[in-house]
Design a protein around this motif. Structure first.
Motif, PDB file in Angstrom:
ATOM      1  N   LEU A 153       4.624 -41.998 -16.576  1.00  0.00           N
ATOM      2  CA  LEU A 153       3.822 -41.529 -15.370  1.00  0.00           C
ATOM      3  C   LEU A 153       3.489 -40.150 -15.408  1.00  0.00           C
ATOM      4  O   LEU A 153       4.412 -39.335 -15.437  1.00  0.00           O
ATOM      5  N   VAL A 154       2.305 -39.703 -15.358  1.00  0.00           N
ATOM      6  CA  VAL A 154       1.819 -38.356 -15.236  1.00  0.00           C
ATOM      7  C   VAL A 154       1.390 -38.192 -13.937  1.00  0.00           C
ATOM      8  O   VAL A 154       0.543 -38.685 -13.466  1.00  0.00           O
ATOM      9  N   THR A 155       1.700 -37.000 -13.393  1.00  0.00           N
ATOM     10  CA  THR A 155       1.414 -36.488 -12.035  1.00  0.00           C
ATOM     11  C   THR A 155       0.582 -35.191 -12.295  1.00  0.00           C
ATOM     12  O   THR A 155       1.116 -34.413 -12.932  1.00  0.00           O
ATOM     13  N   LEU A 156      -0.514 -34.965 -11.587  1.00  0.00           N
ATOM     14  CA  LEU A 156      -1.408 -33.814 -11.832  1.00  0.00           C
ATOM     15  C   LEU A 156      -1.088 -32.794 -10.608  1.00  0.00           C
ATOM     16  O   LEU A 156      -0.778 -33.162  -9.671  1.00  0.00           O
ATOM     17  N   THR A 157      -1.184 -31.691 -10.949  1.00  0.00           N
ATOM     18  CA  THR A 157      -1.096 -30.413  -9.841  1.00  0.00           C
ATOM     19  C   THR A 157      -2.011 -30.629  -9.110  1.00  0.00           C
ATOM     20  O   THR A 157      -1.746 -30.548  -7.649  1.00  0.00           O
ATOM     21  N   ASN A 158      -3.366 -30.992  -9.231  1.00  0.00           N
ATOM     22  CA  ASN A 158      -4.398 -31.288  -8.129  1.00  0.00           C
ATOM     23  C   ASN A 158      -4.849 -32.918  -8.455  1.00  0.00           C
ATOM     24  O   ASN A 158      -5.427 -32.829  -9.505  1.00  0.00           O
TER      25      ASN A 158
END
Length: 429
Positions: A153-158
């Motif tokens: 699971l990748v979470t983005l800064t924006n």
């Protein structure tokens, strides 16, 4: 016996399906910046010279002798703009082609679905690149967590950058936004996207928890800079010769002023930062109206008259909230496609600000729109045809045919100093 579908028949169907009206709709809908920019569909030679005058002659004085002795030539920077290429492919199954012998409608429906998808992908890539720096980076990593096995699971800064992420994309990571620094060899494929959360799942055979650290940037495989490109970058430009994507607003109007070592399409913009790379105005400590007035005021000092602003939807909604009862809406039409924006007072003009889903948050690009050009060899994008004029190609070793959408292009401004990037604060205080 039914006659097999011929190349001529396919070409006729494609021409009928993709007339100017449909192409315009597929290309410009939801992409106001791409719709509004001037198009030039000839890109001759290895590069296109874009001369910019940034200094006038200086043989001037109240004393004739001084004027005579101090004569100088006008200062002209010649940006040698090169083409970049971009491709999106559609594969049509052999059985679908065979169905056209007895059921042309089935072929049209199936082919249209595949070609529309390829076309929209090509458009999205061009529209997204128009707001970026040419390095191919599209989003920044906040964190990566292992879900199970090869699922991450990748979470983005924006979270809003998830608009650039699509299921099926093949992604790589790099340390810096300009494509430089450490570039892990890991390759991951997107399997699911949770857009409002700014997260997405990928599968990867290697451990990207450690290889893709926080604050690294993501790019589609094949988009990052490479020294072995074929963009015909002329000598004298050491910074941009490895970029594979078109140089968008972030390249021509950088948020940070170019330094002494700058070499952008052969030009050292530090010789006159504002006239060669636009206004960089940080208005994050101001209200929206103050930021726009002061930012456009600096542009006006260079002779610019901003008429168009482009920003993200988050920035746009914050702008409307800030304007409150003073908001005035404006409608712009390009061909058959319409866009709604708001009117805002600039220092020496009234500008229309439009939201564009491809624009990053927190910046309003203040533009003198008629100074911008998207130059391409033929239209961008278009269905690629080669010397034999064949549009549908057989795929070797596979029961399928292939259609290619793409183009050869770049964008530039004829007057960098008449434009600017104004940073704003999304949360009003």
């Amino acid at each position: 016996m039914a006659s097999p579908i011929t190349q001529t028949a396919v070409a006729g169907i494609l021409k009928e399906l993709y007339d100017d009206q449909k192409v315009q709709w597929l290309t410009y809908k939801d992409n106001p910046a791409l719709a509004m920019i001037k198009k030039e569909e000839k890109f001759p030679g290895k590069y296109y010279p874009n001369p910019v005058v940034y200094g006038l002659t200086q043989g001037a004085s109240a004393t004739f002798a001084s004027a005579y002795n101090n004569q100088s030539s006008p200062q002209v920077a010649e940006f040698l703009v090169t083409r970049v290429s971009d491709f999106s492919l559609a594969t049509i199954d052999g059985q679908l082609l065979a169905a056209a012998q007895t059921d042309p409608g089935a072929f049209i429906d199936g082919a249209e679905l595949m070609i529309d998808a390829a076309w929209q992908t090509a458009v999205n890539r061009i529209a997204g690149a128009m707001f970026r720096n040419g390095a191919g980076t599209i989003a920044q990593i906040a964190s990566v967590a292992n879900v199970s096995g090869s699922n991450y699971l990748v979470t983005l800064t924006n979270p809003d950058d998830s608009v650039m992420i699509e299921v099926g994309q093949v992604l790589v990571a790099v340390q810096n936004i300009d494509g430089s620094g450490t570039a892990p060899t890991d390759v991951a494929t997107v399997t699911a996207v949770q857009r409002s959360a700014g997260t997405f799942n990928v599968t990867c055979a290697t451990n990207i928890v450690s290889d893709w650290p926080a604050l690294y940037y993501l790019a589609v495989q094949g988009d990052l800079p490479t020294l072995s490109n074929n963009n015909f970058q002329p000598s004298g430009s050491s910074t941009t010769n490895s970029l594979l994507k078109l140089s968008g607003f972030a390249a021509w109007l950088p948020l940070t002023a170019p330094g002494a070592g700058d070499s952008f399409f052969g030009v050292n913009r530090s010789l006159d930062v504002q006239r060669l790379s636009g206004t960089q105005f940080n208005g994050t400590g101001l209200s929206f109206e103050e930021a726009l007035l002061q930012g456009t005021g600096q542009i006006a000092m260079q002779g610019g008259r901003v008429d168009t602003g482009v920003c993200s939807y988050a920035t746009y909604t914050a702008l409307i909230t800030s304007l409150g009862s003073k908001v005035v809406y404006v409608d712009e039409k390009v061909g058959e496609i319409g866009f709604r924006g708001v009117q805002v007072n600039g220092a020496n003009t009234v500008m229309s600000v439009f939201p564009d889903r491809s624009c990053p948050d927190g910046v309003i690009y203040a533009l003198e729109m008629d100074s911008w050009v998207l130059r391409s060899q033929n239209s961008a994008p278009h269905i690629l045809k080669y010397m034999d004029e064949i549009e549908i190609l057989r795929v070797p070793g596979v029961d399928a045919a292939e259609l290619r959408v793409g183009g050869y292009m770049n964008m530039y401004t004829k007057k960098p100093g008449h434009n600017g990037a104004i940073q704003v604060q999304l949360q009003e205080f």
